[in-house]
Each structure stands twice: as structure tokens, then as C-alpha cells.
Design an enzyme around this catalytic site. Structure first.
Site, PDB file in Angstrom:
ATOM      1  N   CYS A   1      38.899  -0.794  45.408  1.00  0.00           N
ATOM      2  CA  CYS A   1      39.615  -1.846  44.677  1.00  0.00           C
ATOM      3  C   CYS A   1      38.683  -2.922  44.134  1.00  0.00           C
ATOM      4  O   CYS A   1      39.101  -4.050  43.851  1.00  0.00           O
ATOM      5  CB  CYS A   1      40.700  -2.470  45.557  1.00  0.00           C
ATOM      6  SG  CYS A   1      41.896  -1.254  46.165  1.00  0.00           S
TER       7      CYS A   1
ATOM      8  N   GLY B   1      47.736   0.297  37.389  1.00  0.00           N
ATOM      9  CA  GLY B   1      46.846  -0.846  37.396  1.00  0.00           C
ATOM     10  C   GLY B   1      45.838  -0.743  38.527  1.00  0.00           C
ATOM     11  O   GLY B   1      45.963   0.067  39.439  1.00  0.00           O
TER      12      GLY B   1
END
Length: 219
Positions: A178, A77
Site C-alpha cells: 500500500c 483504488g
């Protein structure tokens, strides 16, 4: 020499040098399948990679600003992450069938483990609502010191975490780390001068039994 926790059901492995990312990914996949089949022990694998960027399942190509290093697509993820020398990457191949089939609890407990390890080294780390990863304050500004990206297949975990001990922080400039452009990244070295991976490994090992106990606790 890092003190290895005494865990007959879990292998604790620290690989010297730089492990090619594709090699580690293949080995991780093979080991996870073996754990799911009951043919191998669970694994905590600590290593370093040569400089690479990895793309999680929600990575946006716009956030790959400057692909100066090889880019790998991965099933974990999250978005884009950097791995490289001076960063402690940890891959966790753990069987949630016997530790509680709760992915949210696993990630939360993993965050607690890393926060506890950093705390032993004088870093006040914390989780941030709506932002996966490990955060701290660097000069009064919130900054990311560790990334988390996991995958679960047949209730066996893959991938894990990456904590910046003493990497070249300029390498993060090739991506939007991120997917959070408004926050900088930092490292243990930048915060308090710690640059030894072995020192961080010791803190991880010391805190690991509490991680396992919490992971197996009733929710």
C-alpha cells in the site's frame, strides 16, 4: 459451517480452495454489470487467491520490489497489495443507488465492519488518519492487518477488502504494501493465534447486518 445472514436481496458466497485472480475479476465484472442492470442480486463473495500481487490505479512500479508472484493490473483504488492463501479476501458488489450514493461513507462503513469483526476475535483494530485500511498494534508498533481497495461503476461497488488471517507474511516482502514502507503488516495468527478463515467469516457474518444498517442510514 458459517452462519449465512438471511438476506433475500444479497447472495453471500464462500468459495472453497484457491480461486484464480483473473477468474474472480472476470466474474466480478460480469456480476456488477448485471446488478447495475437490475438482472442479478447483490453479492458478498469471500474467497482466497493463489499468491499474487495486484496493482491499484495509483501503484508506483518502484514499489514492486520483487515480482516473485504474478502481477495483475486492476481498476480498484490504491497501490500494490498481496493476495494469497490464509488471507480472507472479500468482494462486495453492492448497489449504492439504493444504499446511498456516497463512496466516502461506503469506505468508512466498510472499515467499521471489519474493525467490529476483528474486535469479536480480540483484536483492537482501528482506522488511521490519512491511511486507508485496517490497523492495529503488534508489540507496540502500528501494523496493517487489512487492506481496502474499491471501485464504483454506475454506483455499483467492485473489489473490497483483504484481511490477513494466517498468510505467509514474508510474501509481502515483494512489494511496498500500500505504498507505506514505514509500517509492517501483521495477521490474526501473529496477534492472537487465530488461523481459521471460518472463524473470521463467522465474525463478518455476525457484524454484517449492522454494516448494512449504517450504510443505508442518513448522513
Amino acid at each position: 459451517m458459517t452462519h449465512i445472514p438471511d438476506m433475500p436481496d444479497i447472495e453471500w458466497r464462500i468459495s472453497p480452495g484457491l480461486t484464480p485472480y483473473d477468474q474472480s475479476l472476470a466474474e466480478m465484472e460480469t456480476r456488477a454489470a448485471a446488478v447495475a442492470a437490475g438482472e442479478a442480486r447483490e453479492l458478498v463473495w469471500l474467497l482466497e487467491h493463489p499468491p499474487v500481487y495486484t496493482a491499484g490505479t495509483s501503484a508506483d512500479p518502484v514499489e514492486l520490489v520483487d515480482p516473485r508472484f504474478p502481477v495483475f493490473q486492476t481498476g480498484r483504488g490504491g497501490k500494490y497489495t498481496y493476495h494469497g492463501p490464509g488471507q480472507r479476501t472479500g468482494y462486495l458488489i453492492l448497489d449504492l443507488n439504493k444504499r446511498g450514493r456516497d463512496v466516502r461513507h461506503f469506505v468508512h462503513t466498510l472499515e467499521d465492519w471489519l474493525i467490529a469483526a476483528l474486535g469479536q476475535l480480540g483484536v483492537n483494530a482501528f482506522r488511521a488518519e490519512g491511511r486507508v485500511g485496517i490497523w492495529t498494534r503488534d508489540g507496540g508498533t502500528e501494523a496493517k492487518v487489512g487492506a481496502i481497495g474499491v471501485r464504483v461503476r454506475r454506483w455499483v461497488t467492485l473489489h473490497g477488502f483483504a484481511v490477513n488471517v494466517a498468510p505467509d507474511l514474508s510474501h509481502f516482502g515483494g512489494i511496498v504494501p500500500c505504498g507505506l514502507p514505514e509500517f509492517p503488516v501483521t495477521s490474526l495468527f501473529a496477534l492472537n493465534g487465530v488461523k481459521s478463515l471460518e472463524t473470521f467469516d463467522e465474525a463478518l457474518a455476525f457484524s454484517f447486518p449492522a454494516f448494512l444498517k449504517t450504510l443505508a442510514s442518513d448522513r
